[in-house]
Design a protein around this motif. Structure first.
Motif, PDB file in Angstrom:
ATOM      1  N   THR A  57       0.810  -1.222   0.000  1.00 57.56           N
ATOM      2  CA  THR A  57       0.000   0.000   0.000  1.00 57.56           C
ATOM      3  C   THR A  57       0.842   1.271   0.000  1.00 57.56           C
ATOM      4  OG1 THR A  57      -0.163   0.055   2.417  1.00 57.56           O
ATOM      5  CG2 THR A  57      -1.877  -1.154   1.217  1.00 57.56           C
ATOM      6  N   CYS A  58       2.145   1.151  -0.082  1.00 55.42           N
ATOM      7  CA  CYS A  58       2.983   2.355  -0.124  1.00 55.42           C
ATOM      8  C   CYS A  58       2.576   3.212  -1.332  1.00 55.42           C
ATOM      9  CB  CYS A  58       4.466   1.992  -0.229  1.00 55.42           C
ATOM     10  SG  CYS A  58       5.243   1.667   1.359  1.00 55.42           S
ATOM     11  N   GLY A  59       2.366   4.475  -1.087  1.00 58.69           N
ATOM     12  CA  GLY A  59       1.946   5.392  -2.149  1.00 58.69           C
ATOM     13  C   GLY A  59       0.456   5.657  -2.151  1.00 58.69           C
ATOM     14  N   LEU A  60      -0.300   4.996  -1.273  1.00 57.08           N
ATOM     15  CA  LEU A  60      -1.750   5.198  -1.235  1.00 57.08           C
ATOM     16  C   LEU A  60      -2.094   6.646  -0.906  1.00 57.08           C
ATOM     17  CD1 LEU A  60      -4.680   4.106  -1.212  1.00 57.08           C
ATOM     18  CD2 LEU A  60      -4.358   3.659   1.201  1.00 57.08           C
ATOM     19  N   THR A  61      -1.437   7.214   0.075  1.00 55.95           N
ATOM     20  CA  THR A  61      -1.726   8.599   0.448  1.00 55.95           C
ATOM     21  C   THR A  61      -1.368   9.545  -0.689  1.00 55.95           C
ATOM     22  OG1 THR A  61      -1.317   8.060   2.769  1.00 55.95           O
ATOM     23  CG2 THR A  61      -1.302  10.394   2.166  1.00 55.95           C
ATOM     24  N   ARG A  62      -0.201   9.321  -1.309  1.00 52.18           N
ATOM     25  CA  ARG A  62       0.199  10.174  -2.438  1.00 52.18           C
ATOM     26  C   ARG A  62      -0.782  10.025  -3.597  1.00 52.18           C
ATOM     27  NH1 ARG A  62       5.092   7.995  -0.831  1.00 52.18           N
ATOM     28  NH2 ARG A  62       5.003   6.469  -2.511  1.00 52.18           N
ATOM     29  N   ALA A  63      -1.255   8.800  -3.840  1.00 50.79           N
ATOM     30  CA  ALA A  63      -2.225   8.584  -4.923  1.00 50.79           C
ATOM     31  C   ALA A  63      -3.533   9.307  -4.636  1.00 50.79           C
ATOM     32  CB  ALA A  63      -2.475   7.088  -5.109  1.00 50.79           C
ATOM     33  N   ALA A  64      -4.007   9.231  -3.406  1.00 52.43           N
ATOM     34  CA  ALA A  64      -5.255   9.913  -3.046  1.00 52.43           C
ATOM     35  C   ALA A  64      -5.089  11.432  -3.141  1.00 52.43           C
ATOM     36  CB  ALA A  64      -5.692   9.506  -1.646  1.00 52.43           C
ATOM     37  N   GLN A  65      -3.933  11.936  -2.703  1.00 54.49           N
ATOM     38  CA  GLN A  65      -3.674  13.377  -2.813  1.00 54.49           C
ATOM     39  C   GLN A  65      -3.645  13.813  -4.280  1.00 54.49           C
ATOM     40  OE1 GLN A  65      -0.024  13.371  -0.311  1.00 54.49           O
ATOM     41  NE2 GLN A  65      -0.823  15.325   0.408  1.00 54.49           N
ATOM     42  N   ALA A  66      -3.007  13.014  -5.119  1.00 53.02           N
ATOM     43  CA  ALA A  66      -2.930  13.353  -6.537  1.00 53.02           C
ATOM     44  C   ALA A  66      -4.316  13.359  -7.177  1.00 53.02           C
ATOM     45  CB  ALA A  66      -2.000  12.374  -7.261  1.00 53.02           C
ATOM     46  N   PRO A  80      -0.299   2.208  -8.605  1.00 49.88           N
ATOM     47  CA  PRO A  80      -1.353   1.921  -9.595  1.00 49.88           C
ATOM     48  C   PRO A  80      -2.598   1.293  -8.998  1.00 49.88           C
ATOM     49  CG  PRO A  80       0.780   1.197 -10.410  1.00 49.88           C
ATOM     50  CD  PRO A  80       0.983   1.608  -8.977  1.00 49.88           C
ATOM     51  N   LEU A  81      -2.426   0.312  -8.137  1.00 50.84           N
ATOM     52  CA  LEU A  81      -3.578  -0.378  -7.573  1.00 50.84           C
ATOM     53  C   LEU A  81      -4.368   0.539  -6.643  1.00 50.84           C
ATOM     54  CD1 LEU A  81      -5.045  -3.039  -7.611  1.00 50.84           C
ATOM     55  CD2 LEU A  81      -3.607  -3.806  -5.722  1.00 50.84           C
ATOM     56  N   ALA A  82      -3.681   1.347  -5.863  1.00 50.66           N
ATOM     57  CA  ALA A  82      -4.368   2.279  -4.967  1.00 50.66           C
ATOM     58  C   ALA A  82      -5.112   3.337  -5.775  1.00 50.66           C
ATOM     59  CB  ALA A  82      -3.379   2.930  -4.020  1.00 50.66           C
ATOM     60  N   GLY A  83      -4.469   3.859  -6.806  1.00 53.78           N
ATOM     61  CA  GLY A  83      -5.123   4.860  -7.642  1.00 53.78           C
ATOM     62  C   GLY A  83      -6.393   4.315  -8.280  1.00 53.78           C
ATOM     63  N   LEU A  84      -6.303   3.111  -8.834  1.00 54.93           N
ATOM     64  CA  LEU A  84      -7.484   2.491  -9.442  1.00 54.93           C
ATOM     65  C   LEU A  84      -8.535   2.155  -8.389  1.00 54.93           C
ATOM     66  CD1 LEU A  84      -5.787   0.153 -12.063  1.00 54.93           C
ATOM     67  CD2 LEU A  84      -7.062   2.266 -12.501  1.00 54.93           C
ATOM     68  N   GLY A  85      -8.081   1.734  -7.216  1.00 55.61           N
ATOM     69  CA  GLY A  85      -9.012   1.414  -6.132  1.00 55.61           C
ATOM     70  C   GLY A  85      -9.787   2.630  -5.659  1.00 55.61           C
ATOM     71  N   VAL A  86      -9.101   3.759  -5.538  1.00 55.30           N
ATOM     72  CA  VAL A  86      -9.778   4.990  -5.127  1.00 55.30           C
ATOM     73  C   VAL A  86     -10.795   5.406  -6.190  1.00 55.30           C
ATOM     74  CG1 VAL A  86      -9.444   7.454  -4.675  1.00 55.30           C
ATOM     75  CG2 VAL A  86      -7.918   5.778  -3.621  1.00 55.30           C
ATOM     76  N   VAL A  87     -10.409   5.326  -7.451  1.00 54.32           N
ATOM     77  CA  VAL A  87     -11.336   5.680  -8.537  1.00 54.32           C
ATOM     78  C   VAL A  87     -12.540   4.732  -8.528  1.00 54.32           C
ATOM     79  CG1 VAL A  87     -11.610   5.766 -11.047  1.00 54.32           C
ATOM     80  CG2 VAL A  87      -9.605   6.794  -9.972  1.00 54.32           C
ATOM     81  N   ALA A  88     -12.298   3.433  -8.360  1.00 53.34           N
ATOM     82  CA  ALA A  88     -13.401   2.464  -8.324  1.00 53.34           C
ATOM     83  C   ALA A  88     -14.311   2.732  -7.129  1.00 53.34           C
ATOM     84  CB  ALA A  88     -12.856   1.042  -8.265  1.00 53.34           C
ATOM     85  N   GLY A  89     -13.719   3.051  -5.995  1.00 51.25           N
ATOM     86  CA  GLY A  89     -14.519   3.367  -4.812  1.00 51.25           C
ATOM     87  C   GLY A  89     -15.373   4.601  -5.013  1.00 51.25           C
ATOM     88  N   LEU A  90     -14.798   5.606  -5.649  1.00 55.85           N
ATOM     89  CA  LEU A  90     -15.559   6.829  -5.920  1.00 55.85           C
ATOM     90  C   LEU A  90     -16.683   6.575  -6.926  1.00 55.85           C
ATOM     91  CD1 LEU A  90     -12.694   9.469  -6.054  1.00 55.85           C
ATOM     92  CD2 LEU A  90     -14.395   9.136  -4.241  1.00 55.85           C
ATOM     93  N   ALA A  91     -16.451   5.665  -7.863  1.00 55.52           N
ATOM     94  CA  ALA A  91     -17.495   5.323  -8.834  1.00 55.52           C
ATOM     95  C   ALA A  91     -18.608   4.507  -8.165  1.00 55.52           C
ATOM     96  CB  ALA A  91     -16.892   4.539  -9.996  1.00 55.52           C
ATOM     97  N   TYR A  92     -18.266   3.725  -7.135  1.00 53.08           N
ATOM     98  CA  TYR A  92     -19.232   2.883  -6.441  1.00 53.08           C
ATOM     99  C   TYR A  92     -20.156   3.692  -5.522  1.00 53.08           C
ATOM    100  CZ  TYR A  92     -20.961  -0.757  -3.279  1.00 53.08           C
ATOM    101  OH  TYR A  92     -21.761  -1.586  -2.535  1.00 53.08           O
ATOM    102  N   LEU A  93     -19.634   4.764  -4.944  1.00 49.29           N
ATOM    103  CA  LEU A  93     -20.402   5.514  -3.950  1.00 49.29           C
ATOM    104  C   LEU A  93     -21.759   6.026  -4.445  1.00 49.29           C
ATOM    105  CD1 LEU A  93     -17.811   7.491  -1.827  1.00 49.29           C
ATOM    106  CD2 LEU A  93     -19.306   5.628  -1.118  1.00 49.29           C
ATOM    107  N   PRO A  94     -21.850   6.654  -5.615  1.00 56.21           N
ATOM    108  CA  PRO A  94     -23.192   7.116  -6.041  1.00 56.21           C
ATOM    109  C   PRO A  94     -24.200   5.968  -6.151  1.00 56.21           C
ATOM    110  CG  PRO A  94     -21.503   8.148  -7.378  1.00 56.21           C
ATOM    111  CD  PRO A  94     -20.817   7.109  -6.537  1.00 56.21           C
TER     112      PRO A  94
END
Length: 140
Positions: A57-66, A80-94
């Motif tokens: 998970t190293c880079g998760l905070t930097r990915a979320a900040q970016a 890459p995985l954290a960035g895609l995970g955050v995007v997928a999570g944001l797409a799931y929320l609505p």
């Protein structure tokens, strides 16, 4: 005498993950927008500090900040995985919010049952391993 299943609490994934995601998103936005200096107070990766190797998970905070700054490429390069995970999570929320509000019916496909479920678990483990190799090779 009622059945045990009738008295069990509902565990709809939309309620669980929609609630968790909403709390995490709210906290992240509060920190990024209201108190960006607090990000520096987050603890550093103990595995990297002890071994020099990044954790998965190293880079998760930097990915979320970016992503919060509107820099998706930087997020993918941070982790890459954290960035895609955050995007997928944001797409799931609505979707989760609409289900919780009763405006949309929950989607239940049943495709996560055996024999596909174990294959997906192993595949997810493989994706995490590949992401970890990328992080180590990139010196994250």
């Amino acid at each position: 005498m009622g059945s045990l299943a009738a008295s069990a609490p509902r565990r709809d994934p939309e309620i669980i993950w929609g609630s968790v995601g909403t709390v995490l998103l709210s906290a992240a936005l509060a920190v990024v927008w209201l108190a960006p200096g607090m990000i520096g107070l987050l603890p550093r990766c103990m595995l990297k500090a002890a071994t020099g190797w990044p954790c998965p998970t190293c880079g998760l905070t930097r990915a979320a900040q970016a992503l919060a700054a509107g820099q998706p490429l930087e997020a993918l390069l941070s982790n890459p995985l954290a960035g895609l995970g955050v995007v997928a999570g944001l797409a799931y929320l609505p979707y989760a919010w609409l289900v919780m509000a009763g405006l949309v019916a929950p989607v239940r496909t049943g495709w996560l049952r055996p024999p596909l479920a174990p294959a997906l678990r192993w595949g997810a483990l493989g994706v995490v391993a590949l992401n970890w190799v990328f992080l180590a090779a990139a010196g994250r």
